[in-house]
Design a protein around this motif. Sequence first.
Motif: not given
Length: 332
Positions: A40-41, A239-240, A242
């Motif tokens: 992720f990210g 922070q993510h 999603e």
Amino acid sequence: MESHGAGLRRVFLLAFCVAGIWTAYIYQGVLQETVSTKRFGPDKKRFEHLAFLNLAQNVVCLIWSFLMIKIWSNGQNGGAPLWSYWSAGITNTIGPAMGIEALKYISYPAQVLAKSSKMIPVMLMGALVYGIRYTIPEYVCTLLVAGGVSTFALAKTSSKTISKLANPNAPLGYGLCFLNLAFDGFTNATQDSITARYPKTSAWNIMLGMNLWGTIYNMIFMFGWPNATGYDAIQFCKQHPEVAWDILLYCLCGAVGQNFIFLTISRFGSLTNTTITTTRKFVSIVVSSLLSGNPLSEKQWASVFMVFSGLSYQIYLKWKKVKRAQKKKKST
């Protein structure tokens, strides 16, 4: 004409149940695989705290079952007291945590296949500990499943699938899956004992009690001391966003899927539900192979068919047993 209409409604209801169970759990499987393997990210970090999914699932199902009881119970009481679920709650916390943790070490299709072999520890315990005698067809079912899982495990996994795993380690992954099954067996036996002692206990009561204790145990494990993993999981989700969205959808799929399972069992019986959930697992493997890029070799596909042949034969044997019992009941 009236009976024809009733029969048609029953067919539509069954189709609705099949669609509901398949959609909820197949999509949940896709989300589970995404959360466990995706980076992720911009920093391309993995979500390492997979046990957090079980806590989130417990919280969502706890709220869901509480709402369902308030909506559908009509003021009925007499179910099992909430304290009676404490021991089943322990195994129901540890078992699924092991099952989901296995995704760090083996692919999602391998995990589904391993967890489909529940009959193996059940029969081993029954034969060795309780002296239960099984029929030859029942042993054939078990050999098909055991042989299929073993062949799949020994077959070479594609490099593409291995590259998506956090820490590839097949023996550890399969070991965690089989421990998951062992803990599930204790959980199921305890639930059966509770419903036998408190016959008025509904499926929603069980769901509420199990998820209440699951929430308590997981909260202690995830947040019970400074620097516990739960704080890291929350920080990662901040922070993510999603991954937080995927986890929420994962939990909602589980809660909705339980609705359809309860509906299927109440209207069509546990055998129909077993058939639907077994075929769902097969479709989940196909979906994972096609959509998530987990290519299976010919040997692995043969293993998958071997396992589901054994499971299908087991369902057929149960169906014959039910029919014989119904015939005997009618004659008396």
